[in-house]
Design a protein around this motif. Sequence first.
Motif, PDB file in Angstrom:
ATOM      1  N   SER A   1       0.801  -1.215   0.000  1.00 23.98           N
ATOM      2  CA  SER A   1       0.000   0.000   0.000  1.00 23.98           C
ATOM      3  C   SER A   1       0.841   1.276   0.000  1.00 23.98           C
ATOM      4  O   SER A   1       0.440   2.287  -0.553  1.00 23.98           O
ATOM      5  N   ARG A   2       2.008   1.214   0.666  1.00 24.25           N
ATOM      6  CA  ARG A   2       2.856   2.406   0.774  1.00 24.25           C
ATOM      7  C   ARG A   2       4.315   2.004   0.560  1.00 24.25           C
ATOM      8  O   ARG A   2       5.025   1.732   1.514  1.00 24.25           O
ATOM      9  N   PRO A   3       4.770   1.906  -0.675  1.00 26.52           N
ATOM     10  CA  PRO A   3       6.159   1.516  -0.922  1.00 26.52           C
ATOM     11  C   PRO A   3       7.127   2.480  -0.254  1.00 26.52           C
ATOM     12  O   PRO A   3       6.803   3.652  -0.007  1.00 26.52           O
ATOM     13  N   TRP A   4       8.351   1.994   0.019  1.00 23.14           N
ATOM     14  CA  TRP A   4       9.271   2.779   0.843  1.00 23.14           C
ATOM     15  C   TRP A   4       9.591   4.174   0.293  1.00 23.14           C
ATOM     16  O   TRP A   4       9.739   5.106   1.081  1.00 23.14           O
ATOM     17  N   PRO A   5       9.724   4.395  -1.019  1.00 23.48           N
ATOM     18  CA  PRO A   5       9.987   5.786  -1.446  1.00 23.48           C
ATOM     19  C   PRO A   5       8.871   6.738  -1.015  1.00 23.48           C
ATOM     20  O   PRO A   5       9.138   7.880  -0.627  1.00 23.48           O
ATOM     21  N   ALA A   6       7.622   6.256  -1.068  1.00 21.07           N
ATOM     22  CA  ALA A   6       6.509   7.117  -0.655  1.00 21.07           C
ATOM     23  C   ALA A   6       6.568   7.407   0.839  1.00 21.07           C
ATOM     24  O   ALA A   6       6.301   8.538   1.277  1.00 21.07           O
ATOM     25  N   ARG A   7       6.933   6.398   1.637  1.00 19.71           N
ATOM     26  CA  ARG A   7       7.027   6.610   3.080  1.00 19.71           C
ATOM     27  C   ARG A   7       8.121   7.615   3.408  1.00 19.71           C
ATOM     28  O   ARG A   7       7.952   8.495   4.254  1.00 19.71           O
ATOM     29  N   LEU A   8       9.279   7.476   2.742  1.00 22.19           N
ATOM     30  CA  LEU A   8      10.358   8.429   2.978  1.00 22.19           C
ATOM     31  C   LEU A   8       9.977   9.824   2.506  1.00 22.19           C
ATOM     32  O   LEU A   8      10.294  10.824   3.164  1.00 22.19           O
TER      33      LEU A   8
ATOM     34  N   ALA B   1       9.007  15.389   3.926  1.00 21.30           N
ATOM     35  CA  ALA B   1       8.139  16.560   3.824  1.00 21.30           C
ATOM     36  C   ALA B   1       7.675  17.029   5.193  1.00 21.30           C
ATOM     37  O   ALA B   1       7.452  18.235   5.408  1.00 21.30           O
ATOM     38  N   ALA B   2       7.552  16.082   6.141  1.00 24.83           N
ATOM     39  CA  ALA B   2       7.117  16.426   7.498  1.00 24.83           C
ATOM     40  C   ALA B   2       8.266  16.898   8.376  1.00 24.83           C
ATOM     41  O   ALA B   2       8.057  17.224   9.548  1.00 24.83           O
ATOM     42  N   GLY B   3       9.486  16.927   7.832  1.00 29.10           N
ATOM     43  CA  GLY B   3      10.632  17.421   8.586  1.00 29.10           C
ATOM     44  C   GLY B   3      11.383  16.372   9.378  1.00 29.10           C
ATOM     45  O   GLY B   3      12.217  16.703  10.221  1.00 29.10           O
ATOM     46  N   SER B   4      11.120  15.092   9.110  1.00 28.56           N
ATOM     47  CA  SER B   4      11.796  14.031   9.853  1.00 28.56           C
ATOM     48  C   SER B   4      13.242  13.862   9.408  1.00 28.56           C
ATOM     49  O   SER B   4      13.590  14.091   8.237  1.00 28.56           O
ATOM     50  N   VAL B   5      14.072  13.455  10.350  1.00 33.29           N
ATOM     51  CA  VAL B   5      15.423  13.012  10.030  1.00 33.29           C
ATOM     52  C   VAL B   5      15.319  11.603   9.455  1.00 33.29           C
ATOM     53  O   VAL B   5      14.595  10.752   9.985  1.00 33.29           O
ATOM     54  N   VAL B   6      16.031  11.330   8.377  1.00 33.76           N
ATOM     55  CA  VAL B   6      16.088   9.987   7.805  1.00 33.76           C
ATOM     56  C   VAL B   6      17.344   9.310   8.337  1.00 33.76           C
ATOM     57  O   VAL B   6      18.459   9.804   8.131  1.00 33.76           O
TER      58      VAL B   6
ATOM     59  N   ALA C   1      20.972   9.298  -3.956  1.00 33.09           N
ATOM     60  CA  ALA C   1      20.535  10.328  -4.906  1.00 33.09           C
ATOM     61  C   ALA C   1      19.130  10.818  -4.572  1.00 33.09           C
ATOM     62  O   ALA C   1      18.833  12.021  -4.659  1.00 33.09           O
ATOM     63  N   PHE C   2      18.250   9.901  -4.182  1.00 35.32           N
ATOM     64  CA  PHE C   2      16.877  10.241  -3.787  1.00 35.32           C
ATOM     65  C   PHE C   2      16.888  11.212  -2.611  1.00 35.32           C
ATOM     66  O   PHE C   2      16.185  12.235  -2.618  1.00 35.32           O
ATOM     67  N   LEU C   3      17.680  10.932  -1.603  1.00 38.03           N
ATOM     68  CA  LEU C   3      17.736  11.781  -0.417  1.00 38.03           C
ATOM     69  C   LEU C   3      18.387  13.129  -0.725  1.00 38.03           C
ATOM     70  O   LEU C   3      17.940  14.173  -0.232  1.00 38.03           O
ATOM     71  N   ALA C   4      19.437  13.118  -1.536  1.00 39.25           N
ATOM     72  CA  ALA C   4      20.117  14.375  -1.872  1.00 39.25           C
ATOM     73  C   ALA C   4      19.192  15.300  -2.666  1.00 39.25           C
ATOM     74  O   ALA C   4      19.174  16.516  -2.441  1.00 39.25           O
ATOM     75  N   ALA C   5      18.418  14.722  -3.585  1.00 43.92           N
ATOM     76  CA  ALA C   5      17.519  15.539  -4.402  1.00 43.92           C
ATOM     77  C   ALA C   5      16.458  16.232  -3.549  1.00 43.92           C
ATOM     78  O   ALA C   5      15.950  17.289  -3.933  1.00 43.92           O
TER      79      ALA C   5
ATOM     80  N   GLY D   1      29.028  12.664  -0.609  1.00 42.12           N
ATOM     81  CA  GLY D   1      29.357  14.090  -0.551  1.00 42.12           C
ATOM     82  C   GLY D   1      28.206  14.968  -0.996  1.00 42.12           C
ATOM     83  O   GLY D   1      27.962  16.040  -0.423  1.00 42.12           O
ATOM     84  N   ASN D   2      27.459  14.528  -2.023  1.00 46.91           N
ATOM     85  CA  ASN D   2      26.311  15.310  -2.494  1.00 46.91           C
ATOM     86  C   ASN D   2      25.219  15.411  -1.427  1.00 46.91           C
ATOM     87  O   ASN D   2      24.553  16.438  -1.299  1.00 46.91           O
ATOM     88  N   LEU D   3      25.050  14.340  -0.655  1.00 44.74           N
ATOM     89  CA  LEU D   3      24.015  14.321   0.385  1.00 44.74           C
ATOM     90  C   LEU D   3      24.482  15.034   1.650  1.00 44.74           C
ATOM     91  O   LEU D   3      23.699  15.692   2.330  1.00 44.74           O
ATOM     92  N   ASP D   4      25.761  14.885   1.981  1.00 44.77           N
ATOM     93  CA  ASP D   4      26.364  15.483   3.175  1.00 44.77           C
ATOM     94  C   ASP D   4      25.655  15.054   4.465  1.00 44.77           C
ATOM     95  O   ASP D   4      25.190  15.893   5.242  1.00 44.77           O
ATOM     96  N   PRO D   5      25.582  13.744   4.728  1.00 44.21           N
ATOM     97  CA  PRO D   5      24.922  13.272   5.948  1.00 44.21           C
ATOM     98  C   PRO D   5      25.876  13.287   7.135  1.00 44.21           C
ATOM     99  O   PRO D   5      27.087  13.470   6.989  1.00 44.21           O
ATOM    100  N   VAL D   6      25.325  13.078   8.320  1.00 42.87           N
ATOM    101  CA  VAL D   6      26.141  12.716   9.480  1.00 42.87           C
ATOM    102  C   VAL D   6      26.289  11.197   9.439  1.00 42.87           C
ATOM    103  O   VAL D   6      25.297  10.480   9.295  1.00 42.87           O
ATOM    104  N   ILE D   7      27.513  10.717   9.550  1.00 43.02           N
ATOM    105  CA  ILE D   7      27.772   9.279   9.442  1.00 43.02           C
ATOM    106  C   ILE D   7      28.303   8.759  10.773  1.00 43.02           C
ATOM    107  O   ILE D   7      29.173   9.379  11.391  1.00 43.02           O
ATOM    108  N   ALA D   8      27.768   7.611  11.192  1.00 46.65           N
ATOM    109  CA  ALA D   8      28.192   6.975  12.441  1.00 46.65           C
ATOM    110  C   ALA D   8      28.641   5.550  12.167  1.00 46.65           C
ATOM    111  O   ALA D   8      28.147   4.895  11.243  1.00 46.65           O
TER     112      ALA D   8
END
Length: 370
Positions: A53-60, A65-70, A83-87, A142-149
């Motif tokens: 009903s809600r594939p993962w790209p739609a959930r993300l 859009a709601a301001g959540s950290v991924v 690429a999806f997250l950076a865009a 680098g394009n996304l520039d996340p915090v990495i742990a």
Amino acid sequence: MSVSVIHHTLLELRGGASRVASILNDELAAMGVESSHSFEVAESRDGEAELLSRPWPARLEEAIAAGSVVHVHSTSQWHELLAFLAARQARTVITLHDFQLVAGGCVAPVECDISAGRCPDPCPRGYPDPEGERKLRKRLVGNLDPVIASPSEWLRRQAASSLEREVVLVPNGVPWPQTMPDAAAKNAAKKALGIAQAARTVLFVAHGGRRAAYKAGHEWDFIWRLIKEQTPGAVGIMAGGKSMERDGDLLRLPYLEPEHLARVLTAADVLCYPTLADNHPLAVLEAMAHGAAVAASAVGGVKEQVADGVNGLLAPPEEWETLATHTAELLARPPRCRELSRTAFEQGAKRFNARRMAEDYRTLYGRVLG
């Protein structure tokens, strides 16, 4: 600061990355943080319905859009996901549970060394153009520039070198009981599994069981035979495969849900953990939390969990005879076994509990939002 987070994994339930995401989801919710989960492969009936009903790209997309950290833990599609997250300029935290993002595609560099920040060419494992692939993943990060742990310092150093950016150390954590299981609890767990209370019991566990390549599953039967030769009265459990069967004093079990695994860990006197490469394995931490002494291979982040002779015993990499002897020694010497397991329980309660891990990550979420 108000924080909401969505954890993303490849598998819905199984494997270390999904287990960490599940633990974090529960702990963060208990701390008042809005937390949810997206995944690429459903493994439960409810998950299948949600996936359809809600594939993962739609959930993300909704979460971003709601301001959540991924918070990304694992994926089968690193190129597409980054690429999806950076865009979408997603505020992202990535936890490195293996080397796939920082090497040329392999889960762990068993046959090579990437500590210099590059993959060897040709690749010992046959990956095509591993250095080109590593550079591509570095550019996408680098394009996304996340915090990495990273849960282990072993992986943290190599990831920082390969990606040429800061990688934060956040050791894994698991739910930790207030008190270590006593003899009565262990006897009850053994009885529930049909094991004699007096039997000294050794556990092997990995997702995939004897087919778990990086956990040396193909060597489990050999190591068990060596243990049995030295401690004829020992009982063995091998968990994580596909079926349940008994073979003399050996019980083989399929993949176990956390509550069932907890019972098996409580029944075990010793966790025998042969592994070729490992980041910061939850199996070792969960054994400590349930009062099982640990005998393990001294590889990767395992050496950051187990101090040889202090809270467990370590064998050199791929020295299966030594590992079997260490395991047999703990089975044959209950006082020594209890001493090591007690120390591991007390140290782990401070260093490797789930609440500490969740608090560390909440700090990183604040850093991303800030």
